[in-house]
Design a protein around this motif. Structure first.
Motif, PDB file in Angstrom:
ATOM      1  N   VAL A 148       0.859  -1.182   0.000  1.00  0.00           N
ATOM      2  CA  VAL A 148       0.000   0.000   0.000  1.00  0.00           C
ATOM      3  C   VAL A 148       0.894   1.229   0.000  1.00  0.00           C
ATOM      4  O   VAL A 148       1.907   1.273   0.712  1.00  0.00           O
ATOM      5  N   GLY A 149       0.543   2.198  -0.815  1.00  0.00           N
ATOM      6  CA  GLY A 149       1.269   3.467  -0.855  1.00  0.00           C
ATOM      7  C   GLY A 149       0.296   4.623  -0.792  1.00  0.00           C
ATOM      8  O   GLY A 149      -0.871   4.476  -1.155  1.00  0.00           O
ATOM      9  N   MET A 150       0.771   5.757  -0.311  1.00  0.00           N
ATOM     10  CA  MET A 150      -0.077   6.941  -0.229  1.00  0.00           C
ATOM     11  C   MET A 150       0.676   8.165  -0.721  1.00  0.00           C
ATOM     12  O   MET A 150       1.911   8.206  -0.680  1.00  0.00           O
ATOM     13  N   ALA A 151      -0.083   9.141  -1.181  1.00  0.00           N
ATOM     14  CA  ALA A 151       0.454  10.464  -1.493  1.00  0.00           C
ATOM     15  C   ALA A 151      -0.286  11.459  -0.613  1.00  0.00           C
ATOM     16  O   ALA A 151      -1.510  11.390  -0.467  1.00  0.00           O
ATOM     17  N   SER A 152       0.450  12.366  -0.015  1.00  0.00           N
ATOM     18  CA  SER A 152      -0.092  13.268   0.988  1.00  0.00           C
ATOM     19  C   SER A 152      -0.924  14.384   0.372  1.00  0.00           C
ATOM     20  O   SER A 152      -0.898  14.618  -0.842  1.00  0.00           O
ATOM     21  N   VAL A 153      -1.640  15.090   1.236  1.00  0.00           N
ATOM     22  CA  VAL A 153      -2.400  16.265   0.802  1.00  0.00           C
ATOM     23  C   VAL A 153      -1.473  17.285   0.153  1.00  0.00           C
ATOM     24  O   VAL A 153      -1.809  17.886  -0.882  1.00  0.00           O
ATOM     25  N   GLU A 154      -0.304  17.501   0.748  1.00  0.00           N
ATOM     26  CA  GLU A 154       0.658  18.461   0.192  1.00  0.00           C
ATOM     27  C   GLU A 154       1.085  18.051  -1.213  1.00  0.00           C
ATOM     28  O   GLU A 154       1.200  18.893  -2.110  1.00  0.00           O
ATOM     29  N   GLU A 155       1.309  16.754  -1.423  1.00  0.00           N
ATOM     30  CA  GLU A 155       1.700  16.276  -2.752  1.00  0.00           C
ATOM     31  C   GLU A 155       0.548  16.397  -3.742  1.00  0.00           C
ATOM     32  O   GLU A 155       0.769  16.727  -4.916  1.00  0.00           O
ATOM     33  N   ILE A 156      -0.670  16.152  -3.288  1.00  0.00           N
ATOM     34  CA  ILE A 156      -1.835  16.316  -4.162  1.00  0.00           C
ATOM     35  C   ILE A 156      -1.964  17.763  -4.619  1.00  0.00           C
ATOM     36  O   ILE A 156      -2.167  18.052  -5.804  1.00  0.00           O
ATOM     37  N   ASP A 157      -1.826  18.697  -3.671  1.00  0.00           N
ATOM     38  CA  ASP A 157      -1.962  20.117  -4.016  1.00  0.00           C
ATOM     39  C   ASP A 157      -0.812  20.596  -4.894  1.00  0.00           C
ATOM     40  O   ASP A 157      -0.992  21.462  -5.756  1.00  0.00           O
ATOM     41  N   ARG A 158       0.378  20.041  -4.682  1.00  0.00           N
ATOM     42  CA  ARG A 158       1.545  20.494  -5.447  1.00  0.00           C
ATOM     43  C   ARG A 158       1.600  19.874  -6.834  1.00  0.00           C
ATOM     44  O   ARG A 158       1.913  20.548  -7.823  1.00  0.00           O
ATOM     45  N   LEU A 159       1.283  18.587  -6.938  1.00  0.00           N
ATOM     46  CA  LEU A 159       1.441  17.865  -8.201  1.00  0.00           C
ATOM     47  C   LEU A 159       0.156  17.795  -9.020  1.00  0.00           C
ATOM     48  O   LEU A 159       0.203  17.689 -10.246  1.00  0.00           O
ATOM     49  N   GLY A 160      -0.995  17.826  -8.341  1.00  0.00           N
ATOM     50  CA  GLY A 160      -2.269  17.524  -8.984  1.00  0.00           C
ATOM     51  C   GLY A 160      -2.688  16.117  -8.600  1.00  0.00           C
ATOM     52  O   GLY A 160      -1.850  15.253  -8.294  1.00  0.00           O
ATOM     53  N   ILE A 161      -3.983  15.853  -8.627  1.00  0.00           N
ATOM     54  CA  ILE A 161      -4.478  14.573  -8.124  1.00  0.00           C
ATOM     55  C   ILE A 161      -4.047  13.394  -8.986  1.00  0.00           C
ATOM     56  O   ILE A 161      -3.744  12.311  -8.459  1.00  0.00           O
ATOM     57  N   LEU A 162      -3.990  13.545 -10.302  1.00  0.00           N
ATOM     58  CA  LEU A 162      -3.610  12.408 -11.142  1.00  0.00           C
ATOM     59  C   LEU A 162      -2.142  12.022 -10.954  1.00  0.00           C
ATOM     60  O   LEU A 162      -1.843  10.839 -10.721  1.00  0.00           O
ATOM     61  N   PRO A 163      -1.187  12.980 -11.012  1.00  0.00           N
ATOM     62  CA  PRO A 163       0.195  12.596 -10.731  1.00  0.00           C
ATOM     63  C   PRO A 163       0.375  12.054  -9.310  1.00  0.00           C
ATOM     64  O   PRO A 163       1.181  11.143  -9.090  1.00  0.00           O
ATOM     65  N   ALA A 164      -0.358  12.603  -8.346  1.00  0.00           N
ATOM     66  CA  ALA A 164      -0.250  12.114  -6.969  1.00  0.00           C
ATOM     67  C   ALA A 164      -0.779  10.687  -6.859  1.00  0.00           C
ATOM     68  O   ALA A 164      -0.228   9.866  -6.111  1.00  0.00           O
ATOM     69  N   THR A 165      -1.826  10.379  -7.610  1.00  0.00           N
ATOM     70  CA  THR A 165      -2.349   9.011  -7.614  1.00  0.00           C
ATOM     71  C   THR A 165      -1.314   8.049  -8.190  1.00  0.00           C
ATOM     72  O   THR A 165      -1.094   6.956  -7.658  1.00  0.00           O
TER      73      THR A 165
END
Length: 221
Positions: free
Chosen positions: A91-108
């Motif tokens: 299991v892996g996760m991307a943080s809220v900060e990464e979602i806001d910085r990269l965008g939801i698709l790259p963070a996914t």
């Protein structure tokens, strides 16, 4: 992506795609799926599952469905069974900060890469629910409604969902009043009402329009 015909979606996920790949020599087929991509708060999670290349897997996981069709208690029981039978899982996760910085698709995609790393096995082939990982030099197939069609993807979806739900229950105590333990950060009416009442907290995705609107409406301290 094209719309699937009804006959292309089986009654339950099966091994059609995995069998084809096993027969072609790809014995380590990794299924990947995400959870939380559409939520307004919290990380996005991804699961990775490599099932044994054996027909008996289908019997062991008979009854597994798209994770949204199971109750939370059912998902927890399935997650335990999946971890017990899988050759490898992660299991892996991307943080809220990464979602806001990269965008939801790259963070996914980042969460999926981390799930693969956590599985600690080099897959021969990737089956992914509606996405591709262009960063990886591995053969892969993006499957529309993959969690309803491929057993390894359905299993990965359950692991992603249960792991993310557990994390959101932890955050509920850290950020009380929003109801994260109940709605897991999705945009239900109770969450929208809490946002209007309390304003966004550090767990909210400020790159998402409903959160930006709530932030704009929140009076300064």
């Amino acid at each position: 992506m094209r719309r699937l015909a009804p006959f292309e979606v089986p009654a339950s996920p099966n091994l059609t795609f995995e069998r084809r790949l096993w027969a072609q020599g790809a014995r380590l087929v990794a299924g990947l799926d995400e959870a939380g991509r559409g939520a307004w708060a919290g990380p996005v999670a991804a699961g990775c599952v490599i099932l044994p290349p054996e027909e008996k897997v289908l019997a062991h996981l008979s009854g597994l469905r798209d994770s949204k069709q199971h109750t939370p208690a059912q998902r927890e029981r399935w997650a335990e069974r999946i971890r017990g039978i899988a050759l490898a899982w992660g299991v892996g996760m991307a943080s809220v900060e990464e979602i806001d910085r990269l965008g939801i698709l790259p963070a996914t995609r980042l969460a999926m890469m981390r799930a693969l790393e956590a599985a600690a096995w080099r897959a021969d082939y990737l089956l992914i629910d509606a996405l591709r990982l262009p960063e990886l030099d591995l053969p892969q197939l993006a499957l529309i409604k993959g969690d309803q069609r491929a057993l390894s993807i359905a299993a990965a979806a359950v692991l992603a969902k249960t792991a993310r739900d557990a994390r959101m229950r932890e955050y509920d105590a850290q950020y009380p009043g929003y109801g994260f333990a109940h709605h897991k950060g999705y945009g239900v009416p109770a969450h929208r009402a809490a946002l209007a009442r309390l304003g966004p907290c550090p767990l909210h995705r400020h790159s998402f329009a409903p959160v930006r609107q709530a932030l704009a409406a929140t009076p300064p301290p």
